[in-house]
Design a protein around this motif. Structure first.
Motif, PDB file in Angstrom:
ATOM      1  N   GLY A  60       0.794  -1.223   0.000  1.00  0.00           N
ATOM      2  CA  GLY A  60       0.000   0.000   0.000  1.00  0.00           C
ATOM      3  C   GLY A  60       0.825   1.271   0.000  1.00  0.00           C
ATOM      4  O   GLY A  60       0.266   2.372  -0.033  1.00  0.00           O
ATOM      5  N   ASN A  61       2.159   1.136   0.047  1.00  0.00           N
ATOM      6  CA  ASN A  61       3.062   2.290   0.091  1.00  0.00           C
ATOM      7  C   ASN A  61       2.679   3.253   1.214  1.00  0.00           C
ATOM      8  O   ASN A  61       2.685   4.478   1.045  1.00  0.00           O
ATOM      9  N   CYS A  62       2.340   2.693   2.369  1.00  0.00           N
ATOM     10  CA  CYS A  62       1.875   3.522   3.492  1.00  0.00           C
ATOM     11  C   CYS A  62       2.948   4.493   3.970  1.00  0.00           C
ATOM     12  O   CYS A  62       2.659   5.648   4.287  1.00  0.00           O
ATOM     13  N   ALA A  63       4.199   4.031   4.014  1.00  0.00           N
ATOM     14  CA  ALA A  63       5.275   4.904   4.494  1.00  0.00           C
ATOM     15  C   ALA A  63       5.500   6.073   3.553  1.00  0.00           C
ATOM     16  O   ALA A  63       5.965   7.139   3.975  1.00  0.00           O
ATOM     17  N   GLY A  64       5.181   5.909   2.285  1.00  0.00           N
ATOM     18  CA  GLY A  64       5.404   6.973   1.314  1.00  0.00           C
ATOM     19  C   GLY A  64       4.676   8.261   1.670  1.00  0.00           C
ATOM     20  O   GLY A  64       5.176   9.355   1.396  1.00  0.00           O
ATOM     21  N   CYS A  65       3.506   8.139   2.273  1.00  0.00           N
ATOM     22  CA  CYS A  65       2.742   9.329   2.669  1.00  0.00           C
ATOM     23  C   CYS A  65       2.855   9.628   4.158  1.00  0.00           C
ATOM     24  O   CYS A  65       2.696  10.781   4.560  1.00  0.00           O
ATOM     25  N   HIS A  66       3.116   8.622   4.965  1.00  0.00           N
ATOM     26  CA  HIS A  66       3.080   8.820   6.416  1.00  0.00           C
ATOM     27  C   HIS A  66       4.474   8.943   7.032  1.00  0.00           C
ATOM     28  O   HIS A  66       4.628   8.795   8.244  1.00  0.00           O
ATOM     29  N   THR A  67       5.482   9.227   6.211  1.00  0.00           N
ATOM     30  CA  THR A  67       6.831   9.437   6.725  1.00  0.00           C
ATOM     31  C   THR A  67       7.445  10.636   6.024  1.00  0.00           C
ATOM     32  O   THR A  67       7.486  10.682   4.789  1.00  0.00           O
ATOM     33  N   THR A  68       7.898  11.608   6.781  1.00  0.00           N
ATOM     34  CA  THR A  68       8.584  12.753   6.188  1.00  0.00           C
ATOM     35  C   THR A  68      10.039  12.404   5.941  1.00  0.00           C
ATOM     36  O   THR A  68      10.583  11.464   6.538  1.00  0.00           O
ATOM     37  N   ARG A  69      10.669  13.144   5.059  1.00  0.00           N
ATOM     38  CA  ARG A  69      12.081  12.897   4.777  1.00  0.00           C
ATOM     39  C   ARG A  69      12.907  13.123   6.039  1.00  0.00           C
ATOM     40  O   ARG A  69      12.881  14.197   6.640  1.00  0.00           O
ATOM     41  N   GLY A  70      13.618  12.095   6.461  1.00  0.00           N
ATOM     42  CA  GLY A  70      14.421  12.186   7.675  1.00  0.00           C
ATOM     43  C   GLY A  70      13.622  12.016   8.949  1.00  0.00           C
ATOM     44  O   GLY A  70      14.201  12.042  10.039  1.00  0.00           O
ATOM     45  N   GLY A  71      12.312  11.843   8.850  1.00  0.00           N
ATOM     46  CA  GLY A  71      11.479  11.708  10.033  1.00  0.00           C
ATOM     47  C   GLY A  71      11.339  10.268  10.486  1.00  0.00           C
ATOM     48  O   GLY A  71      11.796   9.332   9.808  1.00  0.00           O
ATOM     49  N   GLN A  72      10.705  10.076  11.635  1.00  0.00           N
ATOM     50  CA  GLN A  72      10.482   8.732  12.147  1.00  0.00           C
ATOM     51  C   GLN A  72       9.448   8.016  11.291  1.00  0.00           C
ATOM     52  O   GLN A  72       8.444   8.610  10.884  1.00  0.00           O
ATOM     53  N   PRO A  73       9.670   6.731  11.017  1.00  0.00           N
ATOM     54  CA  PRO A  73       8.748   5.987  10.159  1.00  0.00           C
ATOM     55  C   PRO A  73       7.316   6.045  10.679  1.00  0.00           C
ATOM     56  O   PRO A  73       7.058   5.840  11.864  1.00  0.00           O
ATOM     57  N   GLY A  76       3.898  10.483  10.345  1.00  0.00           N
ATOM     58  CA  GLY A  76       3.033  11.449   9.684  1.00  0.00           C
ATOM     59  C   GLY A  76       3.679  12.807   9.501  1.00  0.00           C
ATOM     60  O   GLY A  76       4.887  12.975   9.644  1.00  0.00           O
ATOM     61  N   GLY A  77       2.845  13.789   9.154  1.00  0.00           N
ATOM     62  CA  GLY A  77       3.311  15.155   8.983  1.00  0.00           C
ATOM     63  C   GLY A  77       3.704  15.519   7.571  1.00  0.00           C
ATOM     64  O   GLY A  77       4.112  16.658   7.317  1.00  0.00           O
ATOM     65  N   LEU A  78       3.575  14.581   6.624  1.00  0.00           N
ATOM     66  CA  LEU A  78       3.946  14.893   5.252  1.00  0.00           C
ATOM     67  C   LEU A  78       2.843  15.738   4.610  1.00  0.00           C
ATOM     68  O   LEU A  78       1.672  15.363   4.630  1.00  0.00           O
ATOM     69  N   SER A  90      -1.314  11.625   8.845  1.00  0.00           N
ATOM     70  CA  SER A  90      -1.431  11.442  10.286  1.00  0.00           C
ATOM     71  C   SER A  90      -0.377  10.487  10.827  1.00  0.00           C
ATOM     72  O   SER A  90       0.267   9.728  10.087  1.00  0.00           O
ATOM     73  N   ASN A  91      -0.216  10.515  12.127  1.00  0.00           N
ATOM     74  CA  ASN A  91       0.725   9.657  12.842  1.00  0.00           C
ATOM     75  C   ASN A  91       0.115   8.261  12.995  1.00  0.00           C
ATOM     76  O   ASN A  91      -0.940   8.107  13.606  1.00  0.00           O
ATOM     77  N   LEU A  92       0.776   7.259  12.422  1.00  0.00           N
ATOM     78  CA  LEU A  92       0.277   5.880  12.497  1.00  0.00           C
ATOM     79  C   LEU A  92       1.066   5.018  13.475  1.00  0.00           C
ATOM     80  O   LEU A  92       0.848   3.804  13.536  1.00  0.00           O
ATOM     81  N   THR A  93       1.961   5.626  14.241  1.00  0.00           N
ATOM     82  CA  THR A  93       2.720   4.843  15.206  1.00  0.00           C
ATOM     83  C   THR A  93       1.848   4.560  16.436  1.00  0.00           C
ATOM     84  O   THR A  93       0.825   5.211  16.635  1.00  0.00           O
TER      85      THR A  93
END
Length: 428
Positions: A60-73, A76-78, A90-93
């Protein structure tokens, strides 16, 4: 007195009509939604379930939208730019406050299937629940199990920045009433299991229509048109039709070549750049060959695509200005010929040919302008770890130069496609 009485009845009728409309909209927003259980059921996140969820999250490429460059996997915040404003992922952790630490598997399933958050708020379709609604409860539970296993990140969710009235739940409710209906995936009994698996991945977790489909004026994907291609809003890349053999259709491709393209980013007949390179890099390169073959089976059999691509429909010869062609040839000889060849023949395994290239000859020229201006890079994958790339020329070529060199390329070595105009280059 009679006028006041008439006005009173008119207002009453208006109130009744608006009330009835509100009731219909509310009912449509609740269709297909089961009530949440009063108590969260026990959830056994076995290692096998977590691993399955990890794989599905890649699909689903979930990390592609829910991870900012250099951010925690998955923190969210993208920012996701849309024609209506900016939506932040959103934050999915499993953080208890900022993430989904307080969510049950039923809450997560409702978000995936019905597009509703834990607190009942309607979610914006930048989160592609119009596609994820097809995901099974079993797969949703697996993804939930995986997300609960990633490190918690106390990163607060950011408020969306949308223009009025798009920033209201009322407007979103109206949009959903018109454009969204939760529906599970239904297998086609007349097709083999591999085809159905491919249809499930392409239509659900893969959410391919989100880019490769056209959208109406309200931003909803037009499912009736299928994977017929569409301009990606704001980014100004064109996701070509997967049903048209003259764009990105693969009906006449061997299955192995489709698998190679999704696995490595390159195949004998094509390579991926732009947003699709991101999809291959973050998602499809990690899928099993069996799942990629299933996706290929489905894509090769899209409605309206013949088994063998037919000849390109005849077009009237394109009219090109001699001065523009001469200018474009000079630029090509200086900037392009070293890699792509004097006759646009390219170099096998390194630089794609431009002569006879369907990406070059498509009616939609947005991608060509983007590549000239900003460069084009294949994804780095296990099967192609050091891909060749094209540098950007936007810093040395102005809009007229870009139009001229593309007009020359589209009108040389047997290519006979319409010229590129200055207007075509304005959105680079």
């Amino acid at each position: 007195m009679r006028k006041l009485r008439t006005l009173g009845w008119t207002l009453l009728a208006l109130v009744l009509v608006l009330g009835a409309a509100a009731a219909v909209i509310a009912a449509l927003n609740l269709r297909g939604e089961d009530p949440l259980p009063e108590r969260a059921a026990a959830f056994d996140a076995t290692p096998q379930l977590v691993e399955r969820g990890r794989y599905l999250a890649l699909a689903g490429n979930c990390a592609g939208c829910h991870t900012t460059r250099g951010g925690q996997p998955y923190a969210g915040g993208l920012p996701i730019e849309t024609p209506f404003g900016t939506v932040y992922s959103s934050n999915l952790t499993p953080d208890a406050n900022a993430g989904i630490g307080g969510w049950s598997s039923a809450h997560f399933w409702r978000a995936m299937h019905n597009g509703r958050s834990k607190d009942g708020r309607l979610l914006y379709p930048a989160f592609p629940y119009p596609n994820f609604t097809q995901v099974t409860r079993e797969d949703s539970d697996a993804i939930y199990a995986y997300l609960r296993s990633v490190p918690a990140a106390p990163v607060p969710n950011l408020a969306h920045r949308l223009r009025f009235p798009y920033d209201t739940q009322a407007a979103l409710a109206v949009w959903r009433a018109l454009s969204f209906k939760p529906e599970p995936f239904v297998a086609n009994a007349g097709k083999p299991a591999e085809w159905n698996r491919g249809a499930y991945l392409v239509g659900g977790l893969g959410h391919c229509i989100a880019c490769h489909g056209s959208r109406d004026s309200l931003g909803a994907t037009q499912a009736n048109l299928g994977l017929s291609g569409g301009l990606i809003a704001v980014e100004n890349w064109y996701a070509p039709s997967l049903a048209d053999p003259h764009q990105a259709g693969v009906a006449d491709w061997p299955t192995g070549e489709v698998v190679a393209l999704l696995k490595t980013g390159t195949a004998p007949r094509a390579s991926v750049m732009g947003p699709m390179a991101e999809v291959v890099f973050r998602s499809t390169q990690y899928l099993s060959d069996a799942d990629l073959a299933a996706m290929a089976s489905y894509l090769k059999d899209l409605p309206g695509v013949p088994a063998q691509a037919t000849a390109h429909p005849s077009l009237a010869p394109a009219r090109r200005d001699a001065g523009t062609m001469a200018r474009g040839q000079k630029i090509y000889d200086q900037r392009c010929a070293y890699c792509h060849g004097d006759q646009g023949q390219g170099a096998p395994g390194a630089f794609p040919p431009l002569a006879g290239n369907r990406a070059v000859n498509m009616a939609q020229t947005a991608n060509l302008v983007q590549v000239i201006a900003h460069g084009g890079y294949l994804p780095s994958t296990a099967g192609n770890p050091r891909p060749y790339g094209m540098p950007p020329f936007g810093q040395v070529l102005d809009a007229a130069d870009v139009a001229a060199v593309l007009t020359f390329i589209r009108g040389s070595w047997g290519n006979d496609s319409p010229p590129v105009t200055l207007l075509d280059t304005m959105r680079r």
